[in-house]
Design a protein around this motif. Structure first.
Motif, short mmCIF file in Angstrom:
data_model
loop_
_atom_site.label_atom_id
_atom_site.label_comp_id
_atom_site.label_asym_id
_atom_site.label_seq_id
_atom_site.Cartn_x
_atom_site.Cartn_y
_atom_site.Cartn_z
N VAL A 306 0.84 -1.20 0.00
CA VAL A 306 0.00 0.00 0.00
C VAL A 306 0.87 1.25 0.00
O VAL A 306 2.05 1.21 0.35
CB VAL A 306 -0.95 0.03 1.21
N GLY A 307 0.29 2.35 -0.38
CA GLY A 307 1.01 3.63 -0.42
C GLY A 307 1.35 4.01 -1.83
O GLY A 307 0.75 4.93 -2.40
N THR A 308 2.30 3.28 -2.41
CA THR A 308 2.69 3.54 -3.81
C THR A 308 2.47 2.33 -4.70
O THR A 308 2.36 2.47 -5.91
CB THR A 308 4.19 3.92 -3.89
N GLY A 309 2.40 1.15 -4.12
CA GLY A 309 2.32 -0.07 -4.93
C GLY A 309 3.59 -0.35 -5.68
O GLY A 309 3.62 -1.18 -6.58
N LEU A 310 4.68 0.34 -5.31
CA LEU A 310 5.94 0.28 -6.07
C LEU A 310 6.95 -0.66 -5.43
O LEU A 310 7.28 -0.53 -4.26
CB LEU A 310 6.54 1.69 -6.14
N LYS A 311 7.46 -1.59 -6.22
CA LYS A 311 8.58 -2.44 -5.83
C LYS A 311 9.61 -2.37 -6.96
O LYS A 311 9.35 -2.81 -8.08
CB LYS A 311 8.14 -3.89 -5.62
N ALA A 312 10.75 -1.79 -6.66
CA ALA A 312 11.82 -1.65 -7.66
C ALA A 312 13.05 -2.39 -7.15
O ALA A 312 13.34 -2.39 -5.94
CB ALA A 312 12.15 -0.18 -7.89
N SER A 313 13.75 -3.03 -8.05
CA SER A 313 14.93 -3.80 -7.64
C SER A 313 16.04 -3.68 -8.67
O SER A 313 15.78 -3.44 -9.86
CB SER A 313 14.58 -5.27 -7.43
N ILE A 314 17.26 -3.84 -8.20
CA ILE A 314 18.44 -3.78 -9.06
C ILE A 314 19.32 -4.99 -8.75
O ILE A 314 19.55 -5.31 -7.58
CB ILE A 314 19.23 -2.47 -8.82
N GLN A 315 19.76 -5.67 -9.80
CA GLN A 315 20.64 -6.83 -9.64
C GLN A 315 22.09 -6.33 -9.55
O GLN A 315 22.59 -5.72 -10.50
CB GLN A 315 20.46 -7.78 -10.82
N VAL A 316 22.74 -6.59 -8.42
CA VAL A 316 24.07 -6.05 -8.16
C VAL A 316 25.04 -7.16 -7.75
O VAL A 316 24.67 -8.09 -7.04
CB VAL A 316 24.03 -4.98 -7.04
N LYS A 317 26.29 -7.03 -8.19
CA LYS A 317 27.33 -7.98 -7.81
C LYS A 317 28.10 -7.41 -6.62
O LYS A 317 28.83 -6.42 -6.76
CB LYS A 317 28.27 -8.23 -8.98
N LEU A 318 27.91 -8.03 -5.45
CA LEU A 318 28.53 -7.55 -4.21
C LEU A 318 29.12 -8.72 -3.43
O LEU A 318 28.65 -9.05 -2.34
CB LEU A 318 27.50 -6.81 -3.35
N PRO A 319 30.16 -9.37 -3.94
CA PRO A 319 30.71 -10.56 -3.26
C PRO A 319 31.22 -10.29 -1.86
O PRO A 319 31.17 -11.18 -1.00
CB PRO A 319 31.83 -11.00 -4.20
N HIS A 320 31.74 -9.09 -1.60
CA HIS A 320 32.24 -8.78 -0.26
C HIS A 320 31.12 -8.27 0.65
O HIS A 320 30.96 -8.73 1.79
CB HIS A 320 33.36 -7.72 -0.34
N MET A 321 30.33 -7.33 0.16
CA MET A 321 29.26 -6.73 0.97
C MET A 321 28.18 -7.74 1.33
O MET A 321 27.57 -7.65 2.40
CB MET A 321 28.64 -5.55 0.22
N ALA A 322 27.95 -8.72 0.46
CA ALA A 322 26.88 -9.70 0.69
C ALA A 322 27.09 -10.48 1.98
O ALA A 322 26.12 -10.98 2.57
CB ALA A 322 26.78 -10.65 -0.50
N HIS A 323 28.32 -10.57 2.45
CA HIS A 323 28.61 -11.35 3.65
C HIS A 323 29.25 -10.49 4.75
O HIS A 323 29.83 -11.02 5.69
CB HIS A 323 29.54 -12.50 3.29
N HIS A 324 29.11 -9.17 4.61
CA HIS A 324 29.70 -8.27 5.60
C HIS A 324 28.89 -8.31 6.90
O HIS A 324 27.66 -8.38 6.89
CB HIS A 324 29.73 -6.84 5.06
N GLN A 325 29.58 -8.27 8.04
CA GLN A 325 28.93 -8.40 9.33
C GLN A 325 27.99 -7.24 9.66
O GLN A 325 27.06 -7.40 10.47
CB GLN A 325 29.98 -8.52 10.43
N GLN A 326 28.18 -6.08 9.03
CA GLN A 326 27.31 -4.94 9.30
C GLN A 326 26.26 -4.72 8.21
O GLN A 326 25.60 -3.68 8.18
CB GLN A 326 28.15 -3.67 9.46
N LEU A 327 26.11 -5.70 7.32
CA LEU A 327 25.20 -5.54 6.19
C LEU A 327 23.77 -5.22 6.64
O LEU A 327 23.13 -4.30 6.11
CB LEU A 327 25.20 -6.79 5.33
N GLU A 328 23.26 -5.97 7.61
CA GLU A 328 21.88 -5.77 8.06
C GLU A 328 21.67 -4.35 8.57
O GLU A 328 20.65 -3.70 8.27
CB GLU A 328 21.53 -6.79 9.15
N ASN A 329 22.62 -3.85 9.35
CA ASN A 329 22.54 -2.49 9.88
C ASN A 329 22.59 -1.45 8.76
O ASN A 329 21.84 -0.47 8.76
CB ASN A 329 23.68 -2.25 10.87
#
Length: 395
Positions: A306-329
């Motif tokens: 609800v609100g905008t009905g908008l879901k946008a996504s981008i496919q990105v290559k992040l081999p280091h960031m994908a497993h970084h300990q602070q990623l969730e934050n």
């Protein structure tokens, strides 16, 4: 221990409840003869339910919704059925676990839906107005990503039409009427933006699945009623340049999808903006406007959109960031969501919420956030590189 605070009874609700109830039209529930026991005996088992619905629904709240029904016959058990069919998993982001059967559900069951929206989006539903903005020229960037890191993008916007129930509740007749309206609308659209409308039934008979247009309903959609009578009155419209498809009667009345194999997410948003605004005008002339509520914005079947009905996504290559300990934050601060699609670090980064900001603002958050993630990835590629100084404040 729940991550979401238990619901509370707000003072204004107590103060004005009797007045509001006295002004409400006669509840259709009084016309039904449902063979049900007491709310306590009918209350679902939520012990292993990990959806937002399962985390906030209490017996007291269930009692308040129990004897209500919308004018089209949606009862509260219809609303919470998706979360009972798929209770979710203890780890990972929680699904909303519910769906509106019609637009009136958001008003009649606001005691429940407002808290779901608050829990899922982190957005407090108030009397303030949701704004809408499709001026794609105001987006800075989005067409200038580093091609070594970005491999594709997708923008999806959902809309529902006035006077029709949503997919979990609509009848065959309603669904067929929606398809008839779509044929009229896209015929008028074709004068300026040509394309072709295919029914899924026709595609199945012609075996044109190689176009990527055939959809197969999931078992979850079958169980929740979204895929009843499949593929009756389901269809897809494809633009002549193949840059846009519009799904009809699938998860919502209309679902606009622009998918690109390059990184130009701004262009994908522009494509949807132009076609959607033109179709909005056409449907208004057909006397079936897109559903808009001032305090919620564009209303669709799932409170997750609800609100905008908008879901946008981008496919990105992040081999280091994908497993970084602070990623969730970091993702929380950027107000983004990430799915790791490949062990090598291929990720799908998307907007985390759909309400509280305009369409352009959400797109800008995504563009800026992905650029920041790529900058961090490049820094981590350096020997001994640190990203501590790059971690942003809460957006």
């Amino acid at each position: 221990m729940w991550k979401i605070k238990p619901p509370v009874e707000y003072p204004l609700e107590v103060k004005y409840r009797s007045l509001l109830e006295s002004r409400m039209p006669r509840d259709p529930m009084t016309l039904f003869n449902l063979k049900r026991l007491s709310p306590k005996e009918e209350f679902p088992n939520l012990a292993r339910n990990y959806t937002c619905m399962g985390r906030i629904l209490t017996l007291d709240m269930y009692k308040r919704q129990f004897n209500k029904a919308t004018e089209s016959g949606v009862v509260f058990d219809d609303v919470i059925r998706p979360g009972l069919e798929d209770p979710g998993k203890p780890s990972g982001p929680a699904a909303v676990g519910c769906a509106a059967g019609d637009a009136q559900s958001y008003i009649l069951f606001c005691d429940f839906f407002d808290r779901i929206i608050e829990a899922y989006h982190g957005y407090k539903v108030t009397s303030s107005h949701q704004e809408s903005d499709f001026n794609y020229d105001n987006i800075k960037g989005g067409d200038d990503f580093d091609q070594l890191y970005v491999s594709g993008c997708e923008v999806c916007v959902s809309r529902s039409l006035e006077d029709f129930s949503f997919p979990t509740h609509c009848s065959r007749g309603e669904r067929r009427h929606l398809l008839t309206l779509a044929r009229k609308a896209f015929c008028q659209l074709g004068d300026q933006y040509p394309g072709q409308l295919y029914s899924l039934e026709e595609l199945s008979q012609r075996k044109q699945g190689d176009r990527g247009l055939l959809k197969v309903p999931s078992s979850f959609q079958m169980r929740t009623g979204v895929a009843r009578d499949w593929p009756d009155s389901r269809a897809v419209w494809v633009s002549a340049d193949n840059n846009l498809v519009v799904w009809i009667n699938i998860e919502d009345h209309l679902q606009f999808v622009s998918e690109r194999s390059d990184s130009n997410v701004k262009k994908a948003f522009e494509t949807i903006s132009i076609h959607l605004q033109r179709l909005e005008t056409i449907y208004r002339k057909l006397r079936h406007s897109f559903i808009w509520k001032e305090h919620l914005g564009w209303v669709v079947s799932s409170p997750a959109e609800v609100g905008t009905g908008l879901k946008a996504s981008i496919q990105v290559k992040l081999p280091h960031m994908a497993h970084h300990q602070q990623l969730e934050n970091i993702l929380k601060r950027l107000r983004l969501h990430m799915d790791i699609t490949e062990p090598s670090g291929e990720c799908r980064v998307a907007n985390a919420q759909t309400i509280g900001s305009t369409e352009v603002e959400l797109m800008q958050l995504l563009v800026d956030g992905v650029k920041m993630l790529i900058t961090m990835e490049k820094k981590l590629e350096e020997t001994g590189g640190s990203i501590e100084h790059l971690i942003p404040a809460q957006k």
